[in-house]
Design a protein around this motif. Structure first.
Motif, PDB file in Angstrom:
ATOM      1  N   PHE A  65      -3.297  -1.848  -3.424  1.00  0.00           N
ATOM      2  CA  PHE A  65      -4.261  -1.761  -4.518  1.00  0.00           C
ATOM      3  C   PHE A  65      -4.012  -0.514  -5.365  1.00  0.00           C
ATOM      4  O   PHE A  65      -4.050  -0.579  -6.602  1.00  0.00           O
ATOM      5  N   ALA A  66      -3.776   0.615  -4.716  1.00  0.00           N
ATOM      6  CA  ALA A  66      -3.569   1.881  -5.428  1.00  0.00           C
ATOM      7  C   ALA A  66      -2.387   1.787  -6.396  1.00  0.00           C
ATOM      8  O   ALA A  66      -2.463   2.270  -7.537  1.00  0.00           O
ATOM      9  N   SER A  67      -1.316   1.158  -5.966  1.00  0.00           N
ATOM     10  CA  SER A  67      -0.118   1.021  -6.811  1.00  0.00           C
ATOM     11  C   SER A  67      -0.397   0.150  -8.031  1.00  0.00           C
ATOM     12  O   SER A  67      -0.031   0.500  -9.162  1.00  0.00           O
ATOM     13  N   LEU A  68      -1.064  -0.985  -7.814  1.00  0.00           N
ATOM     14  CA  LEU A  68      -1.357  -1.907  -8.914  1.00  0.00           C
ATOM     15  C   LEU A  68      -2.400  -1.320  -9.867  1.00  0.00           C
ATOM     16  O   LEU A  68      -2.289  -1.456 -11.092  1.00  0.00           O
ATOM     17  N   TYR A  69      -3.394  -0.649  -9.308  1.00  0.00           N
ATOM     18  CA  TYR A  69      -4.444  -0.041 -10.134  1.00  0.00           C
ATOM     19  C   TYR A  69      -3.876   1.084 -10.992  1.00  0.00           C
ATOM     20  O   TYR A  69      -4.300   1.289 -12.132  1.00  0.00           O
ATOM     21  N   ALA A  70      -2.899   1.803 -10.469  1.00  0.00           N
ATOM     22  CA  ALA A  70      -2.260   2.878 -11.232  1.00  0.00           C
ATOM     23  C   ALA A  70      -1.546   2.313 -12.462  1.00  0.00           C
ATOM     24  O   ALA A  70      -1.540   2.939 -13.530  1.00  0.00           O
ATOM     25  N   ILE A  71      -0.944   1.129 -12.325  1.00  0.00           N
ATOM     26  CA  ILE A  71      -0.279   0.482 -13.460  1.00  0.00           C
ATOM     27  C   ILE A  71      -1.305   0.134 -14.546  1.00  0.00           C
ATOM     28  O   ILE A  71      -1.082   0.366 -15.736  1.00  0.00           O
ATOM     29  N   THR A  72      -2.440  -0.424 -14.111  1.00  0.00           N
ATOM     30  CA  THR A  72      -3.516  -0.751 -15.051  1.00  0.00           C
ATOM     31  C   THR A  72      -4.005   0.501 -15.767  1.00  0.00           C
ATOM     32  O   THR A  72      -4.217   0.505 -16.987  1.00  0.00           O
ATOM     33  N   SER A  73      -4.173   1.581 -15.028  1.00  0.00           N
ATOM     34  CA  SER A  73      -4.658   2.844 -15.596  1.00  0.00           C
ATOM     35  C   SER A  73      -3.663   3.421 -16.594  1.00  0.00           C
ATOM     36  O   SER A  73      -4.055   3.983 -17.627  1.00  0.00           O
ATOM     37  N   LEU A  74      -2.376   3.278 -16.293  1.00  0.00           N
ATOM     38  CA  LEU A  74      -1.338   3.774 -17.192  1.00  0.00           C
ATOM     39  C   LEU A  74      -1.392   3.052 -18.535  1.00  0.00           C
ATOM     40  O   LEU A  74      -1.198   3.664 -19.596  1.00  0.00           O
ATOM     41  N   TYR A  85      -5.146   7.799  -7.611  1.00  0.00           N
ATOM     42  CA  TYR A  85      -4.731   6.743  -6.689  1.00  0.00           C
ATOM     43  C   TYR A  85      -3.301   6.897  -6.176  1.00  0.00           C
ATOM     44  O   TYR A  85      -3.019   6.535  -5.029  1.00  0.00           O
ATOM     45  N   LEU A  86      -2.390   7.418  -6.993  1.00  0.00           N
ATOM     46  CA  LEU A  86      -1.027   7.619  -6.506  1.00  0.00           C
ATOM     47  C   LEU A  86      -0.844   9.000  -5.887  1.00  0.00           C
ATOM     48  O   LEU A  86      -0.076   9.165  -4.940  1.00  0.00           O
ATOM     49  N   GLY A  87      -1.566   9.984  -6.436  1.00  0.00           N
ATOM     50  CA  GLY A  87      -1.409  11.359  -5.947  1.00  0.00           C
ATOM     51  C   GLY A  87      -2.335  11.726  -4.806  1.00  0.00           C
ATOM     52  O   GLY A  87      -2.046  12.660  -4.046  1.00  0.00           O
ATOM     53  N   MET A  88      -3.465  10.997  -4.667  1.00  0.00           N
ATOM     54  CA  MET A  88      -4.424  11.338  -3.609  1.00  0.00           C
ATOM     55  C   MET A  88      -4.732  10.161  -2.691  1.00  0.00           C
ATOM     56  O   MET A  88      -4.524  10.223  -1.484  1.00  0.00           O
ATOM     57  N   THR A  89      -5.235   9.059  -3.269  1.00  0.00           N
ATOM     58  CA  THR A  89      -5.673   7.934  -2.449  1.00  0.00           C
ATOM     59  C   THR A  89      -4.542   7.345  -1.610  1.00  0.00           C
ATOM     60  O   THR A  89      -4.708   7.118  -0.401  1.00  0.00           O
ATOM     61  N   ALA A  90      -3.384   7.090  -2.248  1.00  0.00           N
ATOM     62  CA  ALA A  90      -2.261   6.493  -1.513  1.00  0.00           C
ATOM     63  C   ALA A  90      -1.756   7.399  -0.389  1.00  0.00           C
ATOM     64  O   ALA A  90      -1.638   6.941   0.765  1.00  0.00           O
ATOM     65  N   PRO A  91      -1.458   8.688  -0.660  1.00  0.00           N
ATOM     66  CA  PRO A  91      -1.007   9.568   0.434  1.00  0.00           C
ATOM     67  C   PRO A  91      -2.051   9.728   1.541  1.00  0.00           C
ATOM     68  O   PRO A  91      -1.708   9.742   2.730  1.00  0.00           O
ATOM     69  N   ILE A  92      -3.326   9.820   1.158  1.00  0.00           N
ATOM     70  CA  ILE A  92      -4.376   9.964   2.170  1.00  0.00           C
ATOM     71  C   ILE A  92      -4.496   8.681   2.989  1.00  0.00           C
ATOM     72  O   ILE A  92      -4.766   8.721   4.190  1.00  0.00           O
ATOM     73  N   SER A  93      -4.276   7.532   2.349  1.00  0.00           N
ATOM     74  CA  SER A  93      -4.302   6.266   3.085  1.00  0.00           C
ATOM     75  C   SER A  93      -3.178   6.201   4.115  1.00  0.00           C
ATOM     76  O   SER A  93      -3.363   5.705   5.230  1.00  0.00           O
ATOM     77  N   VAL A  94      -2.003   6.714   3.745  1.00  0.00           N
ATOM     78  CA  VAL A  94      -0.878   6.771   4.687  1.00  0.00           C
ATOM     79  C   VAL A  94      -1.256   7.647   5.880  1.00  0.00           C
ATOM     80  O   VAL A  94      -1.051   7.267   7.047  1.00  0.00           O
ATOM     81  N   ALA A  95      -1.837   8.826   5.578  1.00  0.00           N
ATOM     82  CA  ALA A  95      -2.269   9.720   6.653  1.00  0.00           C
ATOM     83  C   ALA A  95      -3.382   9.087   7.488  1.00  0.00           C
ATOM     84  O   ALA A  95      -3.434   9.254   8.709  1.00  0.00           O
ATOM     85  N   SER A  96      -4.256   8.337   6.811  1.00  0.00           N
ATOM     86  CA  SER A  96      -5.366   7.678   7.515  1.00  0.00           C
ATOM     87  C   SER A  96      -4.864   6.603   8.461  1.00  0.00           C
ATOM     88  O   SER A  96      -5.430   6.399   9.542  1.00  0.00           O
ATOM     89  N   ILE A  97      -3.816   5.891   8.053  1.00  0.00           N
ATOM     90  CA  ILE A  97      -3.226   4.870   8.930  1.00  0.00           C
ATOM     91  C   ILE A  97      -2.810   5.505  10.253  1.00  0.00           C
ATOM     92  O   ILE A  97      -3.116   4.996  11.333  1.00  0.00           O
ATOM     93  N   VAL A  98      -2.138   6.653  10.147  1.00  0.00           N
ATOM     94  CA  VAL A  98      -1.680   7.364  11.345  1.00  0.00           C
ATOM     95  C   VAL A  98      -2.870   7.841  12.170  1.00  0.00           C
ATOM     96  O   VAL A  98      -2.926   7.640  13.396  1.00  0.00           O
TER      97      VAL A  98
END
Length: 228
Positions: A65-74, A85-98
């Protein structure tokens, strides 16, 4: 791997399908369907249902979602949302998965163990949020971001929510509820220029209800885990 959709309850299926119908149908109100908006919003509401359950599968969907939403925002020069979403939400989601995989309620389960919010952690979270917000306000100003005040508030609420989600604290959902309200305002303003943005507005309306449901579910699980 067991189908994650089999873990949804009847109530969650109803909430999910209603949310999906709303965001998909909203795309057809515009003269031209924005395919990226359509796919992004569908992934978004799906992700929130699983995050409300504390299921790590939701974090995987948030990355998409973060990747697609970033395209819309651009497309609309909302740099705050791209950064968020690309600089905060996506990286934090990766960390959250772990973090979520390492901290299940029970070994072999997909439900994350919840942490209690302490006063110290609250002050640290608020301090980090204030610092991040201040830094990015000046970045957005240099980028001539439209609706900069609303965009800056969006960054603040999004970071607050994402950081608490990483820390496995139930109040993450309150942060996202505030963020949903901000983004409803942000995209409503943009919809006057581009009617296709109504689908994004509808998306965050459904996010508002899903995040509210998420808070209720997490607080209920806190009691089940003997934390209150």
């Amino acid at each position: 791997m067991k189908n994650p959709f089999l873990r949804l309850t009847k109530r969650e299926w109803i909430l999910y399908l209603v949310s999906l119908v709303i965001v998909v149908s909203s795309n057809f109100f515009a003269k031209e369907i924005n395919v990226i908006n359509l796919i992004a919003t569908a992934f978004g509401v799906t992700a929130l249902i699983f995050i409300a359950k504390g299921d790590v599968f939701g974090q995987v969907l948030i990355l998409i979602f973060a990747s697609l939403y970033a395209i819309t925002s651009l497309q609309h020069r909302y740099y705050s949302e791209i950064i968020t979403y690309l600089g905060m939400t996506a990286p934090i989601s990766v960390a959250s998965i772990v973090t979520w995989i390492k901290n299940p309620v029970k070994k072999g389960e997909n439900v994350v163990k919840i942490r209690k919010l302490t006063l110290t952690e609250l002050f640290v979270t608020l301090g980090l949020t204030a610092t991040v917000t201040l830094i990015f306000y000046f970045i957005l100003k240099e980028l001539h971001t439209p609706n900069i005040i609303v965009s800056t508030i969006s960054i603040a609420t999004s970071f607050l929510a994402s950081f608490m989600m990483l820390r496995r604290i139930s109040y993450y959902a309150i942060g996202f509820v505030l963020n949903d309200l901000v983004l409803i305002v942000l995209w409503t303003m943009e919809s006057f220029n581009d009617i296709t943005c109504l689908s994004v507005v509808a998306c965050f309306f459904t996010f508002l209800f899903n995040d509210s449901y998420g808070f209720i579910r997490w607080k209920k699980r806190e009691k089940e885990q003997g934390m209150s």
